[in-house]
Design a protein around this motif. Structure first.
Motif, mmCIF file in Angstrom:
data_model
loop_
_atom_site.group_PDB
_atom_site.id
_atom_site.type_symbol
_atom_site.label_atom_id
_atom_site.label_comp_id
_atom_site.label_asym_id
_atom_site.label_seq_id
_atom_site.Cartn_x
_atom_site.Cartn_y
_atom_site.Cartn_z
ATOM 1 N N PRO A 129 -14.479 -19.715 -19.172
ATOM 2 C CA PRO A 129 -14.811 -20.587 -18.033
ATOM 3 C C PRO A 129 -14.371 -19.996 -16.687
ATOM 4 O O PRO A 129 -15.075 -20.145 -15.683
ATOM 5 C CB PRO A 129 -14.064 -21.883 -18.342
ATOM 6 N N GLU A 130 -13.241 -19.303 -16.659
ATOM 7 C CA GLU A 130 -12.773 -18.687 -15.415
ATOM 8 C C GLU A 130 -13.732 -17.572 -14.965
ATOM 9 O O GLU A 130 -14.032 -17.442 -13.781
ATOM 10 C CB GLU A 130 -11.358 -18.124 -15.586
ATOM 11 N N GLN A 131 -14.191 -16.775 -15.912
ATOM 12 C CA GLN A 131 -15.159 -15.729 -15.580
ATOM 13 C C GLN A 131 -16.482 -16.343 -15.140
ATOM 14 O O GLN A 131 -17.132 -15.830 -14.232
ATOM 15 C CB GLN A 131 -15.374 -14.803 -16.783
ATOM 16 N N ALA A 132 -16.868 -17.457 -15.764
ATOM 17 C CA ALA A 132 -18.104 -18.144 -15.384
ATOM 18 C C ALA A 132 -18.005 -18.643 -13.938
ATOM 19 O O ALA A 132 -18.980 -18.559 -13.186
ATOM 20 C CB ALA A 132 -18.386 -19.296 -16.334
ATOM 21 N N ASP A 133 -16.828 -19.149 -13.548
ATOM 22 C CA ASP A 133 -16.638 -19.570 -12.156
ATOM 23 C C ASP A 133 -16.828 -18.393 -11.201
ATOM 24 O O ASP A 133 -17.431 -18.538 -10.132
ATOM 25 C CB ASP A 133 -15.248 -20.185 -11.963
ATOM 26 N N ALA A 134 -16.325 -17.230 -11.570
ATOM 27 C CA ALA A 134 -16.501 -16.037 -10.743
ATOM 28 C C ALA A 134 -17.979 -15.659 -10.677
ATOM 29 O O ALA A 134 -18.480 -15.283 -9.606
ATOM 30 C CB ALA A 134 -15.667 -14.879 -11.281
ATOM 31 N N TRP A 135 -18.681 -15.748 -11.785
ATOM 32 C CA TRP A 135 -20.122 -15.469 -11.787
ATOM 33 C C TRP A 135 -20.845 -16.418 -10.842
ATOM 34 O O TRP A 135 -21.707 -16.006 -10.075
ATOM 35 C CB TRP A 135 -20.694 -15.613 -13.206
ATOM 36 N N LEU A 136 -20.494 -17.697 -10.890
ATOM 37 C CA LEU A 136 -21.144 -18.674 -10.017
ATOM 38 C C LEU A 136 -20.904 -18.336 -8.550
ATOM 39 O O LEU A 136 -21.823 -18.404 -7.727
ATOM 40 C CB LEU A 136 -20.647 -20.086 -10.327
ATOM 41 N N ALA A 137 -19.685 -17.956 -8.208
ATOM 42 C CA ALA A 137 -19.368 -17.595 -6.823
ATOM 43 C C ALA A 137 -20.140 -16.346 -6.397
ATOM 44 O O ALA A 137 -20.710 -16.299 -5.303
ATOM 45 C CB ALA A 137 -17.861 -17.373 -6.668
ATOM 46 N N ALA A 138 -20.175 -15.344 -7.255
ATOM 47 C CA ALA A 138 -20.880 -14.103 -6.920
ATOM 48 C C ALA A 138 -22.395 -14.337 -6.825
ATOM 49 O O ALA A 138 -23.052 -13.787 -5.927
ATOM 50 C CB ALA A 138 -20.580 -13.020 -7.959
ATOM 51 N N LEU A 139 -22.945 -15.142 -7.709
ATOM 52 C CA LEU A 139 -24.378 -15.459 -7.636
ATOM 53 C C LEU A 139 -24.696 -16.215 -6.345
ATOM 54 O O LEU A 139 -25.736 -15.980 -5.725
ATOM 55 C CB LEU A 139 -24.814 -16.269 -8.859
ATOM 56 N N THR A 140 -23.804 -17.102 -5.941
ATOM 57 C CA THR A 140 -23.992 -17.808 -4.672
ATOM 58 C C THR A 140 -24.043 -16.818 -3.520
ATOM 59 O O THR A 140 -24.923 -16.897 -2.650
ATOM 60 C CB THR A 140 -22.875 -18.838 -4.451
ATOM 61 N N ASP A 141 -23.113 -15.877 -3.502
ATOM 62 C CA ASP A 141 -23.085 -14.884 -2.422
ATOM 63 C C ASP A 141 -24.353 -14.037 -2.397
ATOM 64 O O ASP A 141 -24.919 -13.786 -1.333
ATOM 65 C CB ASP A 141 -21.853 -13.989 -2.543
ATOM 66 N N VAL A 142 -24.818 -13.616 -3.554
ATOM 67 C CA VAL A 142 -26.042 -12.810 -3.615
ATOM 68 C C VAL A 142 -27.234 -13.645 -3.148
ATOM 69 O O VAL A 142 -28.076 -13.167 -2.378
ATOM 70 C CB VAL A 142 -26.270 -12.260 -5.035
ATOM 71 N N ARG A 143 -27.299 -14.894 -3.579
ATOM 72 C CA ARG A 143 -28.412 -15.754 -3.162
ATOM 73 C C ARG A 143 -28.376 -16.012 -1.658
ATOM 74 O O ARG A 143 -29.419 -16.045 -1.005
ATOM 75 C CB ARG A 143 -28.383 -17.076 -3.935
ATOM 76 N N LEU A 144 -27.182 -16.209 -1.101
ATOM 77 C CA LEU A 144 -27.076 -16.420 0.347
ATOM 78 C C LEU A 144 -27.565 -15.192 1.112
ATOM 79 O O LEU A 144 -28.322 -15.308 2.084
ATOM 80 C CB LEU A 144 -25.635 -16.735 0.743
ATOM 81 N N ALA A 145 -27.122 -14.016 0.684
ATOM 82 C CA ALA A 145 -27.519 -12.783 1.369
ATOM 83 C C ALA A 145 -29.022 -12.539 1.232
ATOM 84 O O ALA A 145 -29.712 -12.252 2.219
ATOM 85 C CB ALA A 145 -26.726 -11.592 0.832
ATOM 86 N N LEU A 146 -29.550 -12.674 0.024
ATOM 87 C CA LEU A 146 -30.976 -12.452 -0.209
ATOM 88 C C LEU A 146 -31.811 -13.521 0.496
ATOM 89 O O LEU A 146 -32.841 -13.216 1.113
ATOM 90 C CB LEU A 146 -31.271 -12.432 -1.708
ATOM 91 N N GLY A 147 -31.367 -14.753 0.433
ATOM 92 C CA GLY A 147 -32.080 -15.833 1.101
ATOM 93 C C GLY A 147 -32.137 -15.637 2.605
ATOM 94 O O GLY A 147 -33.140 -15.970 3.249
ATOM 95 N N THR A 148 -31.079 -15.072 3.185
ATOM 96 C CA THR A 148 -31.059 -14.789 4.619
ATOM 97 C C THR A 148 -32.092 -13.725 4.964
ATOM 98 O O THR A 148 -32.838 -13.862 5.933
ATOM 99 C CB THR A 148 -29.650 -14.340 5.059
#
Length: 189
Positions: A129-148
């Motif tokens: 679950p801790e690694q999954a939280d990190a994945w969620l944070a990293a996916l958010t960052d990638v989506r924010l950058a790509l979405g921009t």
């Protein structure tokens, strides 16, 4: 990529999926691009004599010029135009200088977890679950950058004209969104 699933084992909750080599390569590339931007930003922080004496790191006081970084590292305070506190540049600079290094460290750590747990040539992925939280944070960052970069907003259609060069990138954005949603659903009890 398969939908994320959850499995309770003697070692605790595990979240699982499988990704092919092409998908793994795309995700690695995107995470690498975002962490590269963040590393450049961290390395561009000015030297501070007080920080050298106290050991307390300081970051850039000015907001990033790159729109992707502005989205990843937004101002701490946003005022309504015309309000009495509309000029908060000094407050934002101070807060940015104090907190940006920790924020960047957190984002880099999340990206590192993804890169460490994602098989280079694709394959099975098993997360705590801790690694999954990190994945969620990293996916958010990638989506924010790509979405921009793509200019994604509430009015962006699900599919672009076949001649639009942003089309394949929007498909990747939707794939990342689906991956993140699938992981969130698997984490939910």
């Amino acid at each position: 990529m398969r939908k994320w699933s959850r499995k309770n084992s003697l070692g605790g909750l595990k979240l699982r999926t499988e990704m092919d080599a092409r998908e793994a390569g795309v995700l690695r590339s995107l995470i690498g691009a975002v962490t590269g931007l963040l590393n450049e930003r961290a390395q561009s922080a000015p030297d501070d004599e007080l920080a050298a004496l106290t050991g307390m790191r300081t970051g850039n006081a000015e907001p990033p010029e790159d729109p992707r970084l502005r989205r990843l590292l937004p101002d701490f305070h946003r005022s309504e135009p015309g309000s009495p506190d509309a000029d908060r540049a000094g407050l934002n600079s101070a807060l940015r200088g104090l907190h940006e290094p920790e924020i960047i460290d957190s984002k880099l750590a999340a990206g590192s977890v993804v890169l460490d747990t994602l098989p280079t040539d694709g394959g099975k992925i098993v997360l705590t679950p801790e690694q999954a939280d990190a994945w969620l944070a990293a996916l958010t960052d990638v989506r924010l950058a790509l979405g921009t970069v793509l200019g994604v907003d509430a009015d962006t259609p699900d599919h672009l004209d076949p001649d639009d060069p942003r089309g394949p990138h929007l498909d990747v954005y939707h794939w990342l969104t689906w991956m993140q949603d699938s992981l969130l659903q698997a984490l939910a009890p």
